[in-house]
Write a protein that holds these residues in place. Structure first.
Motif, mmCIF file in Angstrom:
data_model
loop_
_atom_site.group_PDB
_atom_site.id
_atom_site.type_symbol
_atom_site.label_atom_id
_atom_site.label_comp_id
_atom_site.label_asym_id
_atom_site.label_seq_id
_atom_site.Cartn_x
_atom_site.Cartn_y
_atom_site.Cartn_z
ATOM 1 N N TYR A 43 0.827 -1.202 0.000
ATOM 2 C CA TYR A 43 0.000 0.000 0.000
ATOM 3 C C TYR A 43 0.867 1.260 0.000
ATOM 4 N N ALA A 67 -7.469 -7.559 5.298
ATOM 5 C CA ALA A 67 -8.072 -6.347 4.745
ATOM 6 C C ALA A 67 -8.656 -5.467 5.842
ATOM 7 N N LYS A 71 -7.368 -1.744 6.840
ATOM 8 C CA LYS A 71 -8.274 -0.594 6.778
ATOM 9 C C LYS A 71 -8.413 0.077 8.132
ATOM 10 N N ARG A 72 -8.586 -0.697 9.185
ATOM 11 C CA ARG A 72 -8.819 -0.149 10.517
ATOM 12 C C ARG A 72 -7.594 0.562 11.085
ATOM 13 N N MET A 75 -5.338 2.945 7.498
ATOM 14 C CA MET A 75 -5.966 3.785 6.496
ATOM 15 C C MET A 75 -7.065 4.606 7.148
ATOM 16 N N ASN A 77 -10.945 6.058 7.506
ATOM 17 C CA ASN A 77 -12.237 5.369 7.456
ATOM 18 C C ASN A 77 -12.925 5.538 6.106
ATOM 19 N N ALA A 79 -11.563 4.865 3.242
ATOM 20 C CA ALA A 79 -10.938 3.982 2.250
ATOM 21 C C ALA A 79 -11.998 3.127 1.572
ATOM 22 N N VAL A 81 -13.231 -0.170 -0.166
ATOM 23 C CA VAL A 81 -12.939 -1.601 -0.201
ATOM 24 C C VAL A 81 -13.957 -2.260 -1.108
ATOM 25 N N ILE A 107 -8.363 -2.574 -2.118
ATOM 26 C CA ILE A 107 -8.437 -1.465 -1.168
ATOM 27 C C ILE A 107 -7.763 -0.258 -1.785
#
Length: 108
Positions: A43, A67, A71-72, A75, A77, A79, A81, A107
């Motif tokens: 990423y 994933a 994300k949590r 990245m 919130n 983002a 997916v 993502i």
């Protein structure tokens, strides 16, 4: 970016432990945080800040965990997916035609 202490160890050896290339992480039998580290690495250094996580069969649950952790923890919130669920056919070593479920998580 805040890194979990256990991930700092993996970043030093990320080239040896990841099964990934060009923004793609293929989830297999290794531990969960090895794939999280590989996904964070992909990423950070991919063009367009995207990462694609692929898995098949029993590793689908691990790919979803990767994933969601990515994300949590790494990245915002907002983002995006997206997921694609499919199945593939292959021939086993004894000649049987088998199907395996696959998942592709993108993502951005």
């Amino acid at each position: 970016m805040l890194l979990l202490p256990c991930l700092r160890i993996y970043f030093s050896k990320v080239s040896k432990m990841q099964e990934s290339h060009d923004g793609v992480v293929i989830v297999g039998e290794k531990s969960l945080f090895k794939y999280v580290a590989a996904a964070v690495e992909q990423y950070k250094f991919s063009k367009g800040n995207t990462v694609k996580i692929l898995a098949r069969g029993k590793n689908i649950a691990k790919a979803v965990d990767v994933a969601m952790i990515l994300k949590r923890d790494y990245m915002s919130n907002t983002a995006n997916v997206s997921t694609k669920i499919d199945s593939t056919e292959y021939v086993s070593s004894d000649g049987k035609n088998l199907r395996a479920s696959t998942i592709e998580i993108l993502i951005k």
